[in-house]
Design a protein around this motif. Structure first.
Motif, PDB file in Angstrom:
ATOM      1  N   ALA A  16      68.427  91.456 -49.301  1.00 47.17           N
ATOM      2  CA  ALA A  16      69.609  91.971 -49.084  1.00 47.17           C
ATOM      3  C   ALA A  16      69.862  93.484 -48.586  1.00 47.17           C
ATOM      4  O   ALA A  16      70.706  93.752 -47.920  1.00 47.17           O
ATOM      5  N   LEU A  17      68.823  94.148 -48.950  1.00 50.57           N
ATOM      6  CA  LEU A  17      68.711  95.527 -48.562  1.00 50.57           C
ATOM      7  C   LEU A  17      68.476  95.589 -47.044  1.00 50.57           C
ATOM      8  O   LEU A  17      69.007  96.245 -46.479  1.00 50.57           O
ATOM      9  N   ILE A  18      67.253  94.959 -46.919  1.00 49.02           N
ATOM     10  CA  ILE A  18      66.688  94.786 -45.393  1.00 49.02           C
ATOM     11  C   ILE A  18      67.888  94.209 -44.439  1.00 49.02           C
ATOM     12  O   ILE A  18      68.480  94.793 -43.502  1.00 49.02           O
ATOM     13  N   GLN A  19      68.708  93.240 -44.976  1.00 47.86           N
ATOM     14  CA  GLN A  19      70.107  92.673 -44.048  1.00 47.86           C
ATOM     15  C   GLN A  19      71.023  93.569 -43.973  1.00 47.86           C
ATOM     16  O   GLN A  19      71.541  93.743 -42.818  1.00 47.86           O
ATOM     17  N   SER A  20      71.196  94.363 -44.837  1.00 48.42           N
ATOM     18  CA  SER A  20      72.483  95.412 -44.952  1.00 48.42           C
ATOM     19  C   SER A  20      71.769  96.629 -44.202  1.00 48.42           C
ATOM     20  O   SER A  20      72.629  96.980 -43.088  1.00 48.42           O
ATOM     21  N   ALA A  21      70.557  96.812 -44.049  1.00 52.34           N
ATOM     22  CA  ALA A  21      70.000  97.908 -43.069  1.00 52.34           C
ATOM     23  C   ALA A  21      70.254  97.550 -41.727  1.00 52.34           C
ATOM     24  O   ALA A  21      70.733  98.355 -40.898  1.00 52.34           O
ATOM     25  N   ARG A  22      69.767  96.231 -41.316  1.00 55.14           N
ATOM     26  CA  ARG A  22      70.041  95.766 -40.002  1.00 55.14           C
ATOM     27  C   ARG A  22      71.358  95.783 -39.609  1.00 55.14           C
ATOM     28  O   ARG A  22      71.702  95.884 -38.290  1.00 55.14           O
ATOM     29  N   LYS A  23      72.357  95.253 -40.507  1.00 54.09           N
ATOM     30  CA  LYS A  23      73.785  95.006 -39.885  1.00 54.09           C
ATOM     31  C   LYS A  23      74.431  96.645 -39.957  1.00 54.09           C
ATOM     32  O   LYS A  23      75.328  96.740 -39.038  1.00 54.09           O
ATOM     33  N   LYS A  28      71.903 104.933 -41.106  1.00 52.16           N
ATOM     34  CA  LYS A  28      73.123 105.226 -41.667  1.00 52.16           C
ATOM     35  C   LYS A  28      72.591 105.816 -43.343  1.00 52.16           C
ATOM     36  O   LYS A  28      72.123 105.194 -43.922  1.00 52.16           O
ATOM     37  N   PRO A  29      73.406 106.939 -43.266  1.00 48.63           N
ATOM     38  CA  PRO A  29      73.089 107.376 -44.789  1.00 48.63           C
ATOM     39  C   PRO A  29      73.833 106.738 -45.691  1.00 48.63           C
ATOM     40  O   PRO A  29      74.966 106.340 -45.760  1.00 48.63           O
ATOM     41  N   ILE A  30      73.108 106.211 -46.729  1.00 48.61           N
ATOM     42  CA  ILE A  30      73.380 105.272 -47.755  1.00 48.61           C
ATOM     43  C   ILE A  30      73.376 105.652 -49.193  1.00 48.61           C
ATOM     44  O   ILE A  30      73.854 104.983 -50.121  1.00 48.61           O
ATOM     45  N   LEU A  31      72.476 106.626 -49.715  1.00 49.97           N
ATOM     46  CA  LEU A  31      72.275 106.985 -50.987  1.00 49.97           C
ATOM     47  C   LEU A  31      72.076 108.579 -51.039  1.00 49.97           C
ATOM     48  O   LEU A  31      71.543 109.307 -50.274  1.00 49.97           O
ATOM     49  N   GLU A  32      73.003 109.131 -52.164  1.00 47.50           N
ATOM     50  CA  GLU A  32      72.821 110.613 -52.267  1.00 47.50           C
ATOM     51  C   GLU A  32      72.955 110.658 -53.674  1.00 47.50           C
ATOM     52  O   GLU A  32      73.494 109.994 -54.600  1.00 47.50           O
ATOM     53  N   LEU A 211      86.477  95.962 -48.426  1.00 48.97           N
ATOM     54  CA  LEU A 211      85.732  97.221 -48.744  1.00 48.97           C
ATOM     55  C   LEU A 211      85.559  97.986 -47.236  1.00 48.97           C
ATOM     56  O   LEU A 211      85.411  97.056 -46.122  1.00 48.97           O
ATOM     57  N   ASP A 212      85.499  99.240 -47.010  1.00 50.34           N
ATOM     58  CA  ASP A 212      85.358  99.601 -45.767  1.00 50.34           C
ATOM     59  C   ASP A 212      84.118 100.561 -45.775  1.00 50.34           C
ATOM     60  O   ASP A 212      83.861 101.401 -46.471  1.00 50.34           O
ATOM     61  N   PRO A 213      83.106 100.246 -44.749  1.00 47.50           N
ATOM     62  CA  PRO A 213      81.816 100.650 -44.691  1.00 47.50           C
ATOM     63  C   PRO A 213      81.787 102.312 -44.744  1.00 47.50           C
ATOM     64  O   PRO A 213      80.933 102.749 -44.889  1.00 47.50           O
ATOM     65  N   ALA A 214      82.985 102.661 -44.404  1.00 48.09           N
ATOM     66  CA  ALA A 214      83.150 104.246 -43.967  1.00 48.09           C
ATOM     67  C   ALA A 214      83.121 105.089 -45.432  1.00 48.09           C
ATOM     68  O   ALA A 214      83.191 106.267 -45.570  1.00 48.09           O
ATOM     69  N   TRP A 215      83.419 104.308 -46.559  1.00 49.71           N
ATOM     70  CA  TRP A 215      83.760 104.716 -47.714  1.00 49.71           C
ATOM     71  C   TRP A 215      82.766 105.388 -48.421  1.00 49.71           C
ATOM     72  O   TRP A 215      81.589 104.894 -48.074  1.00 49.71           O
ATOM     73  N   VAL A 216      82.850 106.165 -49.245  1.00 51.04           N
ATOM     74  CA  VAL A 216      81.617 106.608 -50.469  1.00 51.04           C
ATOM     75  C   VAL A 216      82.049 106.423 -51.689  1.00 51.04           C
ATOM     76  O   VAL A 216      83.353 106.403 -52.397  1.00 51.04           O
ATOM     77  N   PHE A 217      81.094 105.731 -52.541  1.00 56.90           N
ATOM     78  CA  PHE A 217      81.391 105.456 -53.969  1.00 56.90           C
ATOM     79  C   PHE A 217      80.511 106.253 -54.775  1.00 56.90           C
ATOM     80  O   PHE A 217      79.521 106.938 -54.362  1.00 56.90           O
ATOM     81  N   PHE A 218      81.476 106.889 -55.718  1.00 60.11           N
ATOM     82  CA  PHE A 218      81.022 107.945 -56.808  1.00 60.11           C
ATOM     83  C   PHE A 218      80.756 107.201 -57.974  1.00 60.11           C
ATOM     84  O   PHE A 218      81.677 106.776 -58.552  1.00 60.11           O
ATOM     85  N   ASN A 219      79.624 107.274 -58.255  1.00 58.70           N
ATOM     86  CA  ASN A 219      79.048 106.347 -59.468  1.00 58.70           C
ATOM     87  C   ASN A 219      78.444 107.363 -60.601  1.00 58.70           C
ATOM     88  O   ASN A 219      77.353 107.595 -60.584  1.00 58.70           O
ATOM     89  N   ILE A 237      75.614  99.902 -51.499  1.00 56.85           N
ATOM     90  CA  ILE A 237      74.509  99.786 -50.725  1.00 56.85           C
ATOM     91  C   ILE A 237      74.381  98.505 -49.758  1.00 56.85           C
ATOM     92  O   ILE A 237      74.005  98.320 -48.455  1.00 56.85           O
ATOM     93  N   PHE A 238      74.662  97.555 -50.326  1.00 57.74           N
ATOM     94  CA  PHE A 238      74.761  95.937 -49.709  1.00 57.74           C
ATOM     95  C   PHE A 238      75.929  95.765 -48.749  1.00 57.74           C
ATOM     96  O   PHE A 238      75.702  94.958 -47.923  1.00 57.74           O
TER      97      PHE A 238
END
Length: 517
Positions: A16-23, A28-32, A211-219, A237-238
């Motif tokens: 699922a991570l690989i698929q999301s990366a391709r999509k 794309k920055p994804i984790l911080e 959900l909008d891929p431009a969003w930032v989730f704060f956890n 991430i997915f």
């Protein structure tokens, strides 16, 4: 039940991570996290292979490997590193105490625990480590990273280019994570969630809330808890959104300015924490949020109003879930946010209600769907699946015609007083209405005359039963639901997830009653 294509969920976590990366794009920055060094999809995949290769050298395929890390980039990388090589992350709740932590490791057969020197030092967790070292091998990630050499980096670079060729193949139905229930009412249980359980829950949420891929989730919620892991890390991430991880929800003054600085759109919290953030924050620090997702406890009207008054019309979306459901069962949406409910059932979740004696207008909720666990861990290492695929939540709810849920209480959270069933949750709500700034909890004790009596424990020093009774009379609540006994404490005990710790609370009340209280 709204339709859900379960075939979408037939994926492993790493795939699922690989698929999301391709999509969404490898770059794309994804984790911080608070170190402010963003990782792209490619960085995350490479880091998972580099670290995973090292971990694989001292663990076995299919092994349940303990993870004792905060919500951080390192914690998320470690999770995917284990998956890259077919290991099963077993998320350890470092706030659960030595006894529960050792019991969890024993139940899951954990031989190796991954943690970090920095985390142990900052969290002052040396006693936990000493206890774990009597039964497991404790490995520090800083030490592992020091051994990463040129060959490992070359391997990670090759694996990053062809991740499906390098990752260990497993089945979507295989165990994807082992988590432990919060232990609000007793000893934690080991819950086995499959890869497809977790992937399905992310897909269900994304179908329920656009959900909008431009969003930032704060956890800031812990990844040892399913809400923090699925909602705060895997879902963004997915779905192509940056997941910002913060190590503790308790840092009340640090979190609001960081929410502003990271330009976060979605914040994960509980009612208690968002209330505290709102009181601490400057007016511009939370006003950029698109919405807040709240779980683990009821969202009070006072908290809804506080957010609106201080920061504008930011919806607090109350949701409902269980570790056994990966965890989300229902949640409100930004366009249909009904106070006092926990939202609508996610697509693909079936529900049925079983009658509970003495409680009209609702029933005990059982749920079934692609997100429902593989089963509970048995002491012999096996798994007990839910009968017929149905998970008994133990919660008493009412279910509307449109599958919107209102929680009436837990089966365990009702008391029989003078032959009448009384909701302890409703009794807590009375206290919240009278003293909205306080924290309150109600439990039941045996009573030789009435069967049971209800006791309010509160941090309000001025709490008196007369005020509760007056409010109950004013709103037409039954007087039998009013606690006559009040115990005042400096603070109500809570678990690391923000839920009230009713086990610790019972000990406090028992001690008070023995003193003749």
């Amino acid at each position: 039940m709204r339709a859900f294509d379960s075939a979408k969920a037939q994926s492993t976590i790493f795939d699922a991570l690989i698929q999301s990366a391709r999509k969404h794009g490898l770059k794309k920055p994804i984790l911080e996290d608070q170190e402010r060094s963003p990782l792209t999809y490619l960085d995350l995949i490479r880091a998972a292979f580099a670290l995973g290769r090292k971990i694989a050298a001292f663990t076995a395929r299919g092994e349940r490997v303990g993870v004792m890390l905060p919500s951080s980039s390192g914690g998320v990388v470690t999770f995917f590193a284990l998956h890259a090589f077919g290991r099963i992350p077993t998320m350890l709740n470092f706030t659960a105490g030595i006894r529960n932590l050792k019991a969890a490791c024993e139940l899951a057969g954990v031989k190796t625990v991954l943690t970090s020197h920095r985390f142990v030092e900052q969290g002052k967790l040396h006693d936990l480590i000493d206890a774990l070292e009597t039964m497991t091998s404790v490995v520090y990630l800083e030490d592992v990273r020091k051994t990463v050499g040129l060959s490992d980096k070359l391997f990670a670079a090759a694996a990053g280019a062809l991740p499906k060729s390098f990752r260990t193949a497993v089945k979507p139905s295989d165990p994807g994570v082992i988590l432990f229930t919060s232990g609000s009412f007793g000893a934690p249980r080991g819950v086995v969630l499959s890869h497809s359980n977790l992937v399905a829950n992310c897909k269900q949420i994304a179908q329920h809330i656009p959900l909008d891929p431009a969003w930032v989730f704060f956890n800031p919620l812990p990844i040892f808890h399913c809400f923090g892991l699925t909602g705060g890390a895997l879902l963004p991430i997915f779905e192509g959104m940056k997941a910002f991880q913060y190590p503790s929800p308790l840092h009340i003054k640090q979190i609001p300015p960081l929410v502003k600085d990271t330009r976060a759109n979605v914040l994960f919290a509980t009612d208690t924490f968002i209330n505290q953030y709102a009181r601490s924050a400057e007016r511009d620090e939370l006003s950029g949020l698109t919405f807040v997702v709240c779980g683990a406890e009821k969202v009070r009207d006072e908290t809804h109003n506080l957010i609106t008054e201080r920061f504008g019309p930011i919806p607090l979306l109350e949701g409902y879930g269980a570790t056994e459901a990966s965890p989300v069962i229902a949640v409100n949406t930004p366009t249909d946010n009904r106070r006092g409910t926990v939202g609508g059932l996610l697509p693909g979740v079936e529900a049925r209600l079983e009658p509970v004696e003495g409680i009209p207008g609702g029933g005990k909720l059982l749920v079934r769907g692609p997100n429902i666990m593989a089963g509970y861990l048995r002491a012999d290492g096996g798994i007990d699946p839910p009968e017929g695929g149905w998970h008994d939540t133990g919660d008493v709810v009412s279910l509307g015609d449109d599958d919107w849920i209102r929680i009436l209480g837990r089966v365990k959270r009702f008391a029989k007083v003078g032959g009448e069933m009384v909701s302890l949750t409703a009794a807590e709500d009375l206290a919240v209405a009278v003293w909205p700034d306080g924290r309150h909890a109600v439990i039941a004790l045996p009573d030789p005359k009435k069967g049971e009596r209800i006791v309010l424990v509160t941090d309000r020093r001025d709490a008196e039963a007369a005020a509760l009774l007056a409010h109950a009379q004013q709103i037409g609540a039954p007087e039998i639901a009013v606690p006559r006994k009040i115990i005042k404490v400096p603070e109500i005990p809570v678990l690391g997830t923000g839920k009230t710790d009713y086990v610790a609370l019972q000990r406090i009340v028992d001690a008070e009653m023995q003193r003749g209280g």
